[in-house]
Design a protein around this motif. Structure first.
Motif, PDB file in Angstrom:
ATOM      1  N   GLN A  44      89.065  68.781  38.830  1.00 39.14           N
ATOM      2  CA  GLN A  44      89.739  67.775  38.004  1.00 39.14           C
ATOM      3  C   GLN A  44      89.420  66.369  38.503  1.00 39.14           C
ATOM      4  N   LEU A  45      89.449  66.202  39.807  1.00 39.09           N
ATOM      5  CA  LEU A  45      89.160  64.902  40.407  1.00 39.09           C
ATOM      6  C   LEU A  45      87.736  64.460  40.091  1.00 39.09           C
ATOM      7  N   ALA A  46      86.797  65.376  40.148  1.00 36.16           N
ATOM      8  CA  ALA A  46      85.397  65.045  39.837  1.00 36.16           C
ATOM      9  C   ALA A  46      85.261  64.604  38.381  1.00 36.16           C
ATOM     10  N   LEU A 103      95.640  60.437  36.389  1.00 36.25           N
ATOM     11  CA  LEU A 103      95.832  60.347  37.831  1.00 36.25           C
ATOM     12  C   LEU A 103      97.295  60.348  38.236  1.00 36.25           C
ATOM     13  N   TYR A 104      98.149  59.710  37.429  1.00 40.01           N
ATOM     14  CA  TYR A 104      99.580  59.719  37.693  1.00 40.01           C
ATOM     15  C   TYR A 104     100.331  59.468  36.398  1.00 40.01           C
ATOM     16  N   TYR A 106      97.587  62.827  41.226  1.00 38.67           N
ATOM     17  CA  TYR A 106      98.113  62.259  42.469  1.00 38.67           C
ATOM     18  C   TYR A 106      99.314  63.067  42.963  1.00 38.67           C
ATOM     19  N   GLY A 107     100.246  63.354  42.082  1.00 37.83           N
ATOM     20  CA  GLY A 107     101.424  64.117  42.464  1.00 37.83           C
ATOM     21  C   GLY A 107     101.091  65.529  42.892  1.00 37.83           C
ATOM     22  N   LYS A 108     100.146  66.142  42.203  1.00 36.80           N
ATOM     23  CA  LYS A 108      99.746  67.506  42.547  1.00 36.80           C
ATOM     24  C   LYS A 108      99.099  67.560  43.922  1.00 36.80           C
ATOM     25  N   LEU A 109      98.201  66.611  44.189  1.00 33.84           N
ATOM     26  CA  LEU A 109      97.555  66.570  45.501  1.00 33.84           C
ATOM     27  C   LEU A 109      98.564  66.277  46.603  1.00 33.84           C
ATOM     28  N   SER A 110      99.496  65.376  46.334  1.00 32.50           N
ATOM     29  CA  SER A 110     100.516  65.035  47.329  1.00 32.50           C
ATOM     30  C   SER A 110     101.414  66.228  47.625  1.00 32.50           C
ATOM     31  N   GLY A 166      91.223  58.712  47.568  1.00 33.10           N
ATOM     32  CA  GLY A 166      90.289  58.456  46.476  1.00 33.10           C
ATOM     33  C   GLY A 166      91.015  58.236  45.157  1.00 33.10           C
ATOM     34  N   VAL A 167      92.040  59.038  44.919  1.00 31.78           N
ATOM     35  CA  VAL A 167      92.842  58.890  43.699  1.00 31.78           C
ATOM     36  C   VAL A 167      93.558  57.544  43.708  1.00 31.78           C
ATOM     37  N   THR A 168      94.184  57.195  44.825  1.00 28.31           N
ATOM     38  CA  THR A 168      94.905  55.922  44.875  1.00 28.31           C
ATOM     39  C   THR A 168      93.942  54.745  44.744  1.00 28.31           C
ATOM     40  N   GLY A 169      92.733  54.889  45.252  1.00 29.00           N
ATOM     41  CA  GLY A 169      91.736  53.831  45.077  1.00 29.00           C
ATOM     42  C   GLY A 169      91.392  53.618  43.607  1.00 29.00           C
TER      43      GLY A 169
END
Length: 156
Positions: free
Chosen positions: A122-124, A63-64, A83-87, A13-16
């Motif tokens: 955070q994503l929301a 996001l990044y 993105y980095g945190k989720l990865s 979702g983040v990369t999208g």
């Protein structure tokens, strides 16, 4: 966090969102270049395009790290974004990532679940900004293009 697949969905979702924002920013840059060739005639539209680009960049920066240059020291200059945190979290949960995490057989720890819940919040919030950008800011810019008799549009 039920499994690494759920976390992978969050990463996707983040990369999208990143991809859509990059595509929009590319369109804005092309538009600025095209209109810049017209001289001062479209100065207000070019300024509005710069403003729209800054809005997109502000969302993207959550996001990044948009300041990465490829240098080894980059990771020390700015904080890791979503993105980095989720990865990184994914690497700790999924044993196949080679990060030395607990492995998928053990399942996520209570702490990993709590961290992921914070990331989901955070994503929301970023997703809401992304939606607002696509539903309001970009269409308002496209309306400005129409008012200036330009048959162009930015696709958010």
């Amino acid at each position: 966090l039920a499994c690494p697949h759920e976390l992978r969905g969050e990463i996707n979702g983040v990369t999208g969102m990143i991809n859509r924002l990059e595509w929009t920013r590319k369109q804005i840059a092309d538009l600025q270049s095209l209109l810049g060739e017209q001289g001062e005639k479209y100065a207000s539209v070019i300024q509005a395009a710069k403003d729209l680009d800054q809005k997109a960049l502000a969302i993207e920066a959550k996001l990044y790290d948009v300041h990465l240059t490829g240098a080894r020291e980059d990771s020390f200059r700015n904080s890791m974004q979503l993105y980095g945190k989720l990865s990184t979290l994914y690497g700790h949960i999924d044993g196949e990532s080679g990060s030395g995490g607990g492995g998928a057989d053990l399942g996520p720890t209570t702490q990993e679940i709590a961290v992921n819940n914070a990331f989901k919040q955070q994503l929301a919030a970023v997703h809401a900004e992304f939606q607002q950008f696509g539903n309001s800011a970009a269409p308002a810019f496209n309306e400005l293009l129409k008012k200036n008799h330009l048959s162009l549009a930015v696709e958010p």
